[in-house]
Design a protein around this motif. Structure first.
Motif, PDB file in Angstrom:
ATOM      1  N   THR A 221       0.839  -1.204   0.000  1.00 38.58           N
ATOM      2  CA  THR A 221       0.000   0.000   0.000  1.00 38.58           C
ATOM      3  C   THR A 221       0.869   1.248   0.000  1.00 38.58           C
ATOM      4  O   THR A 221       0.549   2.241  -0.663  1.00 38.58           O
ATOM      5  N   ARG A 222       1.972   1.191   0.723  1.00 39.99           N
ATOM      6  CA  ARG A 222       2.869   2.337   0.776  1.00 39.99           C
ATOM      7  C   ARG A 222       3.495   2.606  -0.591  1.00 39.99           C
ATOM      8  O   ARG A 222       3.666   3.761  -0.987  1.00 39.99           O
ATOM      9  N   VAL A 223       3.819   1.535  -1.321  1.00 41.75           N
ATOM     10  CA  VAL A 223       4.473   1.682  -2.623  1.00 41.75           C
ATOM     11  C   VAL A 223       3.508   2.172  -3.693  1.00 41.75           C
ATOM     12  O   VAL A 223       3.816   3.084  -4.463  1.00 41.75           O
ATOM     13  N   ILE A 224       2.329   1.550  -3.757  1.00 38.17           N
ATOM     14  CA  ILE A 224       1.385   1.902  -4.827  1.00 38.17           C
ATOM     15  C   ILE A 224       0.282   2.826  -4.331  1.00 38.17           C
ATOM     16  O   ILE A 224      -0.674   3.101  -5.049  1.00 38.17           O
ATOM     17  N   GLY A 225       0.431   3.335  -3.114  1.00 35.00           N
ATOM     18  CA  GLY A 225      -0.636   4.113  -2.495  1.00 35.00           C
ATOM     19  C   GLY A 225      -0.777   5.532  -2.990  1.00 35.00           C
ATOM     20  O   GLY A 225      -1.605   6.274  -2.464  1.00 35.00           O
ATOM     21  N   ARG A 226       0.030   5.944  -3.997  1.00 36.19           N
ATOM     22  CA  ARG A 226      -0.097   7.309  -4.499  1.00 36.19           C
ATOM     23  C   ARG A 226      -1.508   7.583  -5.010  1.00 36.19           C
ATOM     24  O   ARG A 226      -1.979   8.715  -4.973  1.00 36.19           O
ATOM     25  N   ARG A 227      -2.199   6.538  -5.484  1.00 36.83           N
ATOM     26  CA  ARG A 227      -3.563   6.724  -5.963  1.00 36.83           C
ATOM     27  C   ARG A 227      -4.526   7.047  -4.828  1.00 36.83           C
ATOM     28  O   ARG A 227      -5.633   7.518  -5.059  1.00 36.83           O
ATOM     29  N   ALA A 228      -4.092   6.779  -3.589  1.00 35.55           N
ATOM     30  CA  ALA A 228      -4.971   7.044  -2.447  1.00 35.55           C
ATOM     31  C   ALA A 228      -5.268   8.523  -2.289  1.00 35.55           C
ATOM     32  O   ALA A 228      -6.249   8.890  -1.643  1.00 35.55           O
ATOM     33  N   ARG A 229      -4.425   9.387  -2.855  1.00 38.11           N
ATOM     34  CA  ARG A 229      -4.712  10.825  -2.732  1.00 38.11           C
ATOM     35  C   ARG A 229      -5.972  11.204  -3.501  1.00 38.11           C
ATOM     36  O   ARG A 229      -6.516  12.290  -3.311  1.00 38.11           O
ATOM     37  N   PHE A 230      -6.411  10.324  -4.391  1.00 39.22           N
ATOM     38  CA  PHE A 230      -7.640  10.565  -5.136  1.00 39.22           C
ATOM     39  C   PHE A 230      -8.834   9.823  -4.522  1.00 39.22           C
ATOM     40  O   PHE A 230      -9.887   9.728  -5.147  1.00 39.22           O
ATOM     41  N   ALA A 231      -8.660   9.282  -3.314  1.00 41.66           N
ATOM     42  CA  ALA A 231      -9.703   8.451  -2.710  1.00 41.66           C
ATOM     43  C   ALA A 231     -10.691   9.281  -1.921  1.00 41.66           C
ATOM     44  O   ALA A 231     -10.332  10.279  -1.291  1.00 41.66           O
ATOM     45  N   VAL A 232     -11.940   8.842  -1.930  1.00 43.16           N
ATOM     46  CA  VAL A 232     -12.988   9.524  -1.180  1.00 43.16           C
ATOM     47  C   VAL A 232     -14.017   8.489  -0.741  1.00 43.16           C
ATOM     48  O   VAL A 232     -14.329   7.557  -1.488  1.00 43.16           O
ATOM     49  N   PRO A 233     -14.532   8.583   0.494  1.00 47.74           N
ATOM     50  CA  PRO A 233     -15.551   7.624   0.937  1.00 47.74           C
ATOM     51  C   PRO A 233     -16.855   7.777   0.149  1.00 47.74           C
ATOM     52  O   PRO A 233     -17.305   8.901  -0.125  1.00 47.74           O
ATOM     53  N   VAL A 234     -17.442   6.652  -0.218  1.00 46.94           N
ATOM     54  CA  VAL A 234     -18.752   6.614  -0.875  1.00 46.94           C
ATOM     55  C   VAL A 234     -19.515   5.417  -0.317  1.00 46.94           C
ATOM     56  O   VAL A 234     -18.934   4.536   0.329  1.00 46.94           O
ATOM     57  N   LEU A 235     -20.813   5.399  -0.586  1.00 48.21           N
ATOM     58  CA  LEU A 235     -21.626   4.254  -0.201  1.00 48.21           C
ATOM     59  C   LEU A 235     -21.931   3.409  -1.427  1.00 48.21           C
ATOM     60  O   LEU A 235     -22.284   3.930  -2.488  1.00 48.21           O
ATOM     61  N   VAL A 236     -21.822   2.097  -1.269  1.00 50.47           N
ATOM     62  CA  VAL A 236     -22.244   1.129  -2.279  1.00 50.47           C
ATOM     63  C   VAL A 236     -23.225   0.195  -1.591  1.00 50.47           C
ATOM     64  O   VAL A 236     -22.832  -0.613  -0.745  1.00 50.47           O
ATOM     65  N   ASP A 237     -24.515   0.340  -1.916  1.00 52.82           N
ATOM     66  CA  ASP A 237     -25.563  -0.433  -1.249  1.00 52.82           C
ATOM     67  C   ASP A 237     -25.484  -0.283   0.272  1.00 52.82           C
ATOM     68  O   ASP A 237     -25.653  -1.246   1.016  1.00 52.82           O
ATOM     69  N   GLY A 238     -25.208   0.946   0.728  1.00 55.67           N
ATOM     70  CA  GLY A 238     -25.146   1.217   2.153  1.00 55.67           C
ATOM     71  C   GLY A 238     -23.822   0.867   2.800  1.00 55.67           C
ATOM     72  O   GLY A 238     -23.620   1.141   3.978  1.00 55.67           O
ATOM     73  N   GLU A 239     -22.926   0.251   2.040  1.00 60.52           N
ATOM     74  CA  GLU A 239     -21.628  -0.165   2.575  1.00 60.52           C
ATOM     75  C   GLU A 239     -20.600   0.922   2.299  1.00 60.52           C
ATOM     76  O   GLU A 239     -20.445   1.366   1.160  1.00 60.52           O
ATOM     77  N   LEU A 240     -19.889   1.356   3.336  1.00 55.14           N
ATOM     78  CA  LEU A 240     -18.891   2.398   3.165  1.00 55.14           C
ATOM     79  C   LEU A 240     -17.665   1.843   2.441  1.00 55.14           C
ATOM     80  O   LEU A 240     -17.025   0.899   2.910  1.00 55.14           O
ATOM     81  N   CYS A 241     -17.348   2.441   1.302  1.00 54.66           N
ATOM     82  CA  CYS A 241     -16.208   2.037   0.489  1.00 54.66           C
ATOM     83  C   CYS A 241     -15.376   3.276   0.182  1.00 54.66           C
ATOM     84  O   CYS A 241     -15.681   4.368   0.646  1.00 54.66           O
ATOM     85  N   ALA A 242     -14.338   3.091  -0.602  1.00 52.20           N
ATOM     86  CA  ALA A 242     -13.520   4.222  -1.042  1.00 52.20           C
ATOM     87  C   ALA A 242     -13.427   4.194  -2.556  1.00 52.20           C
ATOM     88  O   ALA A 242     -13.019   3.192  -3.141  1.00 52.20           O
ATOM     89  N   ALA A 243     -13.812   5.299  -3.173  1.00 49.82           N
ATOM     90  CA  ALA A 243     -13.707   5.436  -4.622  1.00 49.82           C
ATOM     91  C   ALA A 243     -12.394   6.135  -4.953  1.00 49.82           C
ATOM     92  O   ALA A 243     -12.077   7.160  -4.366  1.00 49.82           O
ATOM     93  N   ILE A 244     -11.642   5.564  -5.875  1.00 45.59           N
ATOM     94  CA  ILE A 244     -10.423   6.197  -6.380  1.00 45.59           C
ATOM     95  C   ILE A 244     -10.803   6.875  -7.682  1.00 45.59           C
ATOM     96  O   ILE A 244     -11.122   6.221  -8.674  1.00 45.59           O
ATOM     97  N   ALA A 245     -10.805   8.201  -7.676  1.00 45.36           N
ATOM     98  CA  ALA A 245     -11.328   8.963  -8.815  1.00 45.36           C
ATOM     99  C   ALA A 245     -10.411  10.135  -9.113  1.00 45.36           C
ATOM    100  O   ALA A 245     -10.659  11.258  -8.679  1.00 45.36           O
ATOM    101  N   PRO A 246      -9.329   9.916  -9.879  1.00 46.47           N
ATOM    102  CA  PRO A 246      -8.376  10.999 -10.131  1.00 46.47           C
ATOM    103  C   PRO A 246      -8.949  12.170 -10.901  1.00 46.47           C
ATOM    104  O   PRO A 246      -8.446  13.275 -10.825  1.00 46.47           O
ATOM    105  N   ASP A 247     -10.012  11.952 -11.656  1.00 49.76           N
ATOM    106  CA  ASP A 247     -10.618  13.032 -12.424  1.00 49.76           C
ATOM    107  C   ASP A 247     -12.108  13.141 -12.153  1.00 49.76           C
ATOM    108  O   ASP A 247     -12.864  13.629 -12.980  1.00 49.76           O
ATOM    109  N   GLY A 248     -12.517  12.664 -10.981  1.00 50.77           N
ATOM    110  CA  GLY A 248     -13.930  12.674 -10.643  1.00 50.77           C
ATOM    111  C   GLY A 248     -14.707  11.529 -11.252  1.00 50.77           C
ATOM    112  O   GLY A 248     -15.919  11.446 -11.094  1.00 50.77           O
ATOM    113  N   ARG A 249     -13.987  10.628 -11.946  1.00 48.42           N
ATOM    114  CA  ARG A 249     -14.621   9.454 -12.543  1.00 48.42           C
ATOM    115  C   ARG A 249     -14.027   8.206 -11.920  1.00 48.42           C
ATOM    116  O   ARG A 249     -12.822   8.084 -11.761  1.00 48.42           O
ATOM    117  N   LEU A 250     -14.886   7.270 -11.580  1.00 47.72           N
ATOM    118  CA  LEU A 250     -14.482   6.094 -10.828  1.00 47.72           C
ATOM    119  C   LEU A 250     -13.488   5.247 -11.615  1.00 47.72           C
ATOM    120  O   LEU A 250     -13.776   4.804 -12.719  1.00 47.72           O
TER     121      LEU A 250
END
Length: 288
Positions: A221-250
């Protein structure tokens, strides 16, 4: 001042608002600027003296241009690409609209998105929205209502025994550690026997689709985690997940298993077909 100069002045007075409308509809500063410029070109081809409501006419024109762009996206093949606006423009857009909102708006149908943005974002009456999206007033109301429900969802975070604010704290702690590349913080939030599963498309060549153990998962995660800066919590069927969306698109979705205040496991979803089938909404405190 001649007629053209006066028209240009009136148009410039509307440019900021039109840009805001287009940015929310398209999720792209560059495309929004193109849409506003196209509206100016169309204005030059009409007799402005016959326009009783120039702001309303411009809003309708920009909205129709955006609607065409959104429909065009639906007919194009899915291509995973980086943001086209550049980091500064993207940061401004995220600050203005919110990354989670951009992600969820991108999941709406074109007409739904236009109707929702116009009414809920800019208080445009449904009587004016209907002709823009090619529907009557009642149908336009239904479009916005359906979009609103999809954006807001239930607002409730589920997840078995660990739900609500406790689950969110764990997920956000993981994302914060991943964004910072903080190995100690990652180890603190990961269960000792954590399991990471991933679609092959989410990983560099040669990486295993299944990884076990806090040390191995934290280091990866530390090595490839640069994409995490584009992460934001979202709900999927009520389940809290994280969407990686560098340009606002999943682009990626992380689905978490949480137990005893730690991440017991997570899956990285990257397959386009799987991503397209997901129903996303905003967590309660992020919903409008």
């Amino acid at each position: 001042m001649d007629g053209r100069e006066e028209l240009a002045v009136r148009f410039e007075a509307e440019r900021g608002r039109l840009g805001a409308v287009a940015r929310r509809m398209l999720g792209s500063t560059a495309e929004a600027e193109d849409a506003v410029q196209e509206a100016w070109l169309r204005l030059e081809r009409v007799d402005a003296a016959e326009l009783e409501n120039l702001p309303g006419w411009l809003t309708a024109v920009v909205s129709r241009i955006c609607l065409d762009v959104l429909r065009g996206r639906r007919t194009e093949p899915v291509v995973v690409e980086e943001a086209v606006d550049g980091p500064e423009a993207e940061a401004e857009l995220v600050e203005e609209v919110g990354r989670a909102m951009l992600v969820v708006l991108d999941r709406l149908g074109p007409a739904e998105r236009v109707a929702f943005v116009l009414h809920d974002g800019f208080a445009v009456p449904f009587e004016q929205i209907g002709p823009i999206v090619g529907r009557n007033t009642v149908a336009a109301k239904k479009l916005a209502s359906r979009a609103r429900q999809r954006v807001r969802g239930t607002g409730e975070v589920t997840g078995g025994e660990v739900a609500g604010s406790a689950r969110r704290e764990v997920v956000e702690a993981f994302l914060a550690a991943a964004r910072g590349g903080d190995l100690d913080a990652l180890l603190a939030v990961l269960a000792p026997e954590v399991v990471r599963r991933a679609d092959p498309a989410a990983l560099p060549a040669g990486r295993p689709v299944l990884l076990r153990g806090a040390g191995a998962v934290a280091r990866e995660t530390r090595v490839i985690g640069r994409r995490a800066r584009f992460a934001v919590p979202v709900l999927v069927d009520g389940e809290l997940c994280a969407a990686i969306a560098p340009d606002g698109r999943l682009r990626l979705l992380l689905r978490f298993e949480v137990a005893d205040g730690r991440v017991a496991g997570f899956e990285v979803v990257a397959d386009p077909a799987r991503l397209a089938a997901l129903e996303l909404s905003l967590p309660g405190r992020d919903a409008p």
